[in-house]
Scaffold this active site. Structure first.
Site, PDB file in Angstrom:
ATOM      1  N   HIS A 306      45.924  43.430  41.895  1.00 52.92           N
ATOM      2  CA  HIS A 306      45.322  43.870  40.713  1.00 52.92           C
ATOM      3  C   HIS A 306      46.081  43.911  39.483  1.00 52.92           C
ATOM      4  CE1 HIS A 306      42.005  45.980  38.668  1.00 52.92           C
ATOM      5  NE2 HIS A 306      40.998  45.243  39.402  1.00 52.92           N
ATOM      6  N   ASP A 363      37.652  43.121  46.814  1.00 48.44           N
ATOM      7  CA  ASP A 363      37.341  41.988  47.413  1.00 48.44           C
ATOM      8  C   ASP A 363      37.747  41.663  48.698  1.00 48.44           C
ATOM      9  OD1 ASP A 363      37.603  40.672  44.128  1.00 48.44           O
ATOM     10  OD2 ASP A 363      35.808  40.766  45.193  1.00 48.44           O
TER      11      ASP A 363
HETATM   12  C1  SDX Z   1      38.817  41.387  40.697  1.00 47.55           C
HETATM   13  O1  SDX Z   1      40.375  43.282  36.314  1.00 47.55           O
HETATM   14  C2  SDX Z   1      39.338  43.688  37.326  1.00 47.55           C
HETATM   15  O2  SDX Z   1      39.017  44.941  37.349  1.00 47.55           O
HETATM   16  C3  SDX Z   1      38.775  42.917  38.078  1.00 47.55           C
HETATM   17  C4  SDX Z   1      38.020  43.307  39.292  1.00 47.55           C
HETATM   18  C5  SDX Z   1      36.597  43.914  38.844  1.00 47.55           C
HETATM   19  O3  SDX Z   1      36.058  44.725  39.382  1.00 47.55           O
HETATM   20  O4  SDX Z   1      36.205  43.325  37.791  1.00 47.55           O
HETATM   21  O5  SDX Z   1      38.594  44.444  39.885  1.00 47.55           O
HETATM   22  C6  SDX Z   1      37.685  42.468  40.331  1.00 47.55           C
HETATM   23  O6  SDX Z   1      38.939  40.561  40.198  1.00 47.55           O
HETATM   24  C7  SDX Z   1      39.469  41.917  41.544  1.00 47.55           C
HETATM   25  C8  SDX Z   1      40.845  40.758  41.795  1.00 47.55           C
HETATM   26  C9  SDX Z   1      40.409  39.845  42.722  1.00 47.55           C
HETATM   27  N1  SDX Z   1      41.293  38.657  42.792  1.00 47.55           N
HETATM   28  C10 SDX Z   1      41.833  38.577  43.906  1.00 47.55           C
HETATM   29  O7  SDX Z   1      42.275  39.231  45.066  1.00 47.55           O
HETATM   30  C11 SDX Z   1      43.018  37.223  43.939  1.00 47.55           C
HETATM   31  C12 SDX Z   1      44.335  37.390  44.263  1.00 47.55           C
HETATM   32  N2  SDX Z   1      44.901  38.370  43.182  1.00 47.55           N
HETATM   33  C13 SDX Z   1      45.906  37.722  42.457  1.00 47.55           C
HETATM   34  O8  SDX Z   1      45.394  36.498  41.837  1.00 47.55           O
HETATM   35  C14 SDX Z   1      46.026  38.717  41.336  1.00 47.55           C
HETATM   36  O9  SDX Z   1      46.644  39.953  42.066  1.00 47.55           O
HETATM   37  C15 SDX Z   1      45.414  39.204  40.366  1.00 47.55           C
HETATM   38  C16 SDX Z   1      44.873  38.025  39.503  1.00 47.55           C
HETATM   39  C17 SDX Z   1      44.138  39.954  40.915  1.00 47.55           C
HETATM   40  C18 SDX Z   1      46.205  40.079  39.341  1.00 47.55           C
HETATM   41  O10 SDX Z   1      46.866  39.231  38.588  1.00 47.55           O
HETATM   42  P1  SDX Z   1      47.858  39.768  37.559  1.00 47.55           P
HETATM   43  O11 SDX Z   1      47.923  41.277  37.175  1.00 47.55           O
HETATM   44  O12 SDX Z   1      47.995  38.790  36.473  1.00 47.55           O
HETATM   45  O13 SDX Z   1      49.260  39.798  38.435  1.00 47.55           O
HETATM   46  P2  SDX Z   1      50.180  38.739  38.263  1.00 47.55           P
HETATM   47  O14 SDX Z   1      49.549  37.497  38.654  1.00 47.55           O
HETATM   48  O15 SDX Z   1      51.177  38.673  37.189  1.00 47.55           O
HETATM   49  O16 SDX Z   1      51.086  38.998  39.978  1.00 47.55           O
HETATM   50  C19 SDX Z   1      52.173  39.946  39.726  1.00 47.55           C
HETATM   51  C20 SDX Z   1      53.127  39.660  40.875  1.00 47.55           C
HETATM   52  C21 SDX Z   1      53.408  38.016  40.659  1.00 47.55           C
HETATM   53  O17 SDX Z   1      54.621  37.637  41.275  1.00 47.55           O
HETATM   54  P3  SDX Z   1      56.067  37.589  40.076  1.00 47.55           P
HETATM   55  O18 SDX Z   1      55.628  36.384  39.107  1.00 47.55           O
HETATM   56  O19 SDX Z   1      56.061  38.940  39.427  1.00 47.55           O
HETATM   57  O20 SDX Z   1      57.164  37.384  41.032  1.00 47.55           O
HETATM   58  O21 SDX Z   1      52.527  39.927  42.147  1.00 47.55           O
HETATM   59  C22 SDX Z   1      52.357  38.366  42.695  1.00 47.55           C
HETATM   60  C23 SDX Z   1      52.497  37.522  41.642  1.00 47.55           C
HETATM   61  O22 SDX Z   1      52.957  36.231  42.229  1.00 47.55           O
HETATM   62  N3  SDX Z   1      50.834  38.700  43.245  1.00 47.55           N
HETATM   63  C24 SDX Z   1      50.570  38.155  44.435  1.00 47.55           C
HETATM   64  C25 SDX Z   1      49.261  38.269  44.556  1.00 47.55           C
HETATM   65  N4  SDX Z   1      48.950  38.850  43.398  1.00 47.55           N
HETATM   66  C26 SDX Z   1      49.778  39.194  42.928  1.00 47.55           C
HETATM   67  N5  SDX Z   1      51.506  37.675  45.460  1.00 47.55           N
HETATM   68  C27 SDX Z   1      50.643  37.230  46.521  1.00 47.55           C
HETATM   69  N6  SDX Z   1      49.307  37.467  46.717  1.00 47.55           N
HETATM   70  C28 SDX Z   1      48.782  38.063  45.737  1.00 47.55           C
HETATM   71  N7  SDX Z   1      47.271  38.288  45.935  1.00 47.55           N
END
Ligand code: SDX
Length: 428
Positions: A306, A363
Site C-alpha cells: 500500500h 483487497d
Molecule cells: C487499494 O491508495 C489507497 O488508499 C488505495 C486503497 C483505497 O482504499 O482506495 O487502499 C485501495 O488500491 C489498495 C491497493 C490494492 N493494490 C494491490 O493490492 C496491488 C498490489 N500492490 C502493489 O501494486 C503496490 O503495493 C501498490 C500499488 C498498492 C502501492 O504501490 P506504491 O506505493 O507505489 O509502492 P511501490 O510500487 O513503489 O512498491 C514499493 C516497493 C517496490 O519495490 P522497489 O522498487 O522499492 O524495489 O515494494 C514492491 C515494489 O516492487 N512492492 C511489491 C508489492 N507492492 C509493492 N512487491 C511484491 N508484491 C507487491 N504487492
C-alpha cells in the site's frame, strides 16, 4: 494553521514558506508561491510527498495502521455502525440521531429506482462485458437523466445528486450482474435496508421470494463500510480533479469508477482472488513469493502492499475476521482461504516483505468473502465502486463547497525536443 516556516534559497533569492499543521498527521509546506518566486516547480510523480488538498473526512496513519472517518476508528464503525450511518457521517461530519438516520435512510431508499430508459443502455453491451465497463458507461449516462441536479453551485442540487448517486449505485450494480447472467432486472424494494435491497436485486428472481440471510447482509454491510472512503487515493483524486473543472457529479463519479478499475487500485480484489486460485495449493506458495520478489518478473502479490500503510491495513484485519465468520456460518470451506492465510503467514516472515513493509491490504481477503456469498470475481470491483461512491461524493462536496477551490492543473518537467522548424515532406 501556520506556526513555522521553511526557507528556500534559489541563487541569490531566499524566501520563507509557511508550514501548515492539521489536526493530526504530517505538516505541509505551503508552496503555492514557489513557482512565482523561483520559476521552479516541485517534482513528485505519483504524489508520494504531495498533499493535494485539505480534508476533514478521513485520516490515515500508515505507520500505525490507523484509519479514522470524521475521527471514528474504522474498527469501531465496522463493528458498531451501519453503512447508512457511516454514509451520513461522511456526508455531514457527525454521527446522526435516530431521527436523522431514519430521515436519511428514508431519502436514500426513495431514490433507489432508476429511470426505466436506463435499462436500454445495458442491452448495448455484450452479455459477457466486464461489469466495470457497464458501470463506467451507465453511471456516466446518469447525467443525461438528471439535468435538474447538475448545477454544482446550487447546494440543493448537490445534495439531491449526492443522494441519487448513493441510492442508485446498488440498483445499477445489481442490474450489471443480472445482465451478465441473462436474468431479468429486479426493482428495489422500500421495505428492505440498503444492503438487503442490493442483495435481493442481485440474487433474487421474479419466480420466488428472496429473503436475504441476516448474516450475509451484516457481512456485506461491513464490507461496504470498509470500502467507503480512504483519503486522497487514486480514484478519489480523479473525482476531485474532474470536479475541479465544474463537471457534473455523475460524470465525476464515472471518472472515479474508471480509475478504480485498475488492478493496482480497486481492481486488486478481483486480481487477488484470481491469484489465490492460480496458486491453488499451499505447496505452490513459495514459487509465487519468489516471483513477487523477482525484479525481472512483473508479478506482484495482489492484495499486498500500500502507498500509505506501512503496517497492517486495519481494514484487512476486519476483513479476515469477517471471512472466517462468513465461511463458518455458511459451512463453507474454501481452500483459497487457507492459501490466503498461509501466503500471509509466509510473506510476513519473509525479509523482502518485512523490509519493504508489505502487508495485506483491504483487497486481500475481500474476495474470499464475496466469492462465498456468490459473487463472480468480475463483480468484486463493482462492489468496491458501489461502497466508495459515498466517499467520492463526500470528497466532491467538500471540494466544491471550498471557496478556495480552483481547477486542478499540474505542470511538468519537459524532456522533449527544443524548438525546431518544420521540414516539408519533400525534404525529409
Ligand atoms: C487499494 O491508495 C489507497 O488508499 C488505495 C486503497 C483505497 O482504499 O482506495 O487502499 C485501495 O488500491 C489498495 C491497493 C490494492 N493494490 C494491490 O493490492 C496491488 C498490489 N500492490 C502493489 O501494486 C503496490 O503495493 C501498490 C500499488 C498498492 C502501492 O504501490 P506504491 O506505493 O507505489 O509502492 P511501490 O510500487 O513503489 O512498491 C514499493 C516497493 C517496490 O519495490 P522497489 O522498487 O522499492 O524495489 O515494494 C514492491 C515494489 O516492487 N512492492 C511489491 C508489492 N507492492 C509493492 N512487491 C511484491 N508484491 C507487491 N504487492
Amino acid at each position: 494553521m501556520s506556526d513555522t516556516n521553511v526557507t528556500v534559497t534559489v541563487g541569490e533569492e531566499t524566501k520563507d514558506y509557511a508550514v501548515l499543521s492539521g489536526t493530526v498527521g504530517p505538516q505541509v509546506i505551503d508552496i503555492r508561491k514557489l513557482y512565482a518566486n523561483t520559476g521552479m516547480f516541485t517534482y513528485d510523480p505519483g504524489f508520494t510527498s504531495t498533499a493535494s488538498c485539505d480534508s476533514g473526512l478521513t485520516y490515515i496513519d500508515g505507520d500505525e495502521g490507523v484509519l479514522l472517518h470524521r475521527g471514528y476508528p474504522i474498527g469501531q464503525l465496522a463493528e458498531q455502525s451501519s453503512f447508512m450511518e457511516v454514509s451520513y457521517l461522511l456526508l455531514n461530519g457527525e454521527l446522526p440521531s435516530k431521527a436523522q438516520l431514519d430521515d436519511f435512510t428514508y431519502t436514500i431508499t426513495r431514490h433507489t429506482m432508476v429511470n426505466e430508459q436506463l435499462t436500454a443502455f445495458y442491452r448495448g453491451f455484450r452479455r459477457d462485458a466486464h461489469p466495470m465497463a457497464i458501470m463506467c458507461g451507465v453511471v456516466g449516462a446518469l447525467s443525461s437523466f438528471y439535468h435538474d441536479s447538475t448545477d454544482i453551485n446550487d447546494p440543493d442540487q448537490r445534495r439531491i445528486a449526492s443522494h441519487r448517486l448513493i441510492a442508485k449505485m446498488p440498483t445499477i450494480a445489481a442490474m450489471a450482474f443480472k445482465y451478465s447472467v441473462g436474468q431479468p432486472f429486479l426493482y428495489p424494494r422500500n421495505d428492505l435496508s440498503y444492503t438487503a435491497n442490493f442483495l435481493r436485486m442481485t440474487f433474487g428472481v421474479p419466480a420466488e421470494e428472496y429473503v436475504p440471510d441476516p448474516v450475509i447482509v451484516d457481512a456485506m454491510d461491513k464490507i461496504f463500510i470498509l470500502h467507503a472512503d480512504h483519503e486522497q487515493n487514486a480514484s478519489t483524486s480523479t473525482v476531485r480533479l474532474a470536479g475541479s473543472s465544474g463537471a457534473n457529479p455523475f460524470a465525476c463519479i464515472a471518472a472515479g469508477i474508471a480509475c478504480l478499475w485498475g488492478p493496482a487500485h480497486g481492481g486488486a480484489n478481483e486480481a487477488a482472488l484470481n491469484m489465490l486460485r492460480e496458486i491453488g495449493t499451499v505447496d505452490r506458495i513459495p514459487e509465487y513469493i519468489a516471483r513477487a520478489k523477482n525484479k525481472d518478473d512483473p508479478f506482484r502479490l495482489m492484495g499486498f502492499g500500500h502507498r500509505v500503510y506501512k503496517n497492517y491495513d486495519p481494514r484487512a484485519t476486519v476483513m479476515q475476521k469477517t471471512a472466517e465468520d462468513v465461511l463458518k456460518t455458511m459451512g463453507v470451506t474454501d481452500p483459497v482461504f487457507d492459501v490466503a492465510r498461509e501466503l500471509e503467514r509466509i510473506a510476513l516472515s519473509d525479509p523482502y516483505f518485512i523490509e519493504k513493509k508489505l502487508f495485506p491490504n483491504v483487497d486481500f481477503y475481500s474476495g474470499v468473502i464475496l466469492s462465498a456469498i456468490g459473487f463472480p470475481t468480475e463483480m468484486f470491483t463493482v462492489l468496491f465502486a458501489l461502497a466508495r461512491t459515498v466517499g467520492w461524493v463526500a470528497q466532491w462536496n467538500e471540494m466544491i463547497s471550498d471557496p478556495a477551490q480552483k481547477i486542478g492543473r499540474p505542470r511538468q518537467l519537459y524532456t522533449g525536443p527544443s524548438q525546431r522548424d518544420y521540414v516539408p515532406l519533400t525534404q525529409r
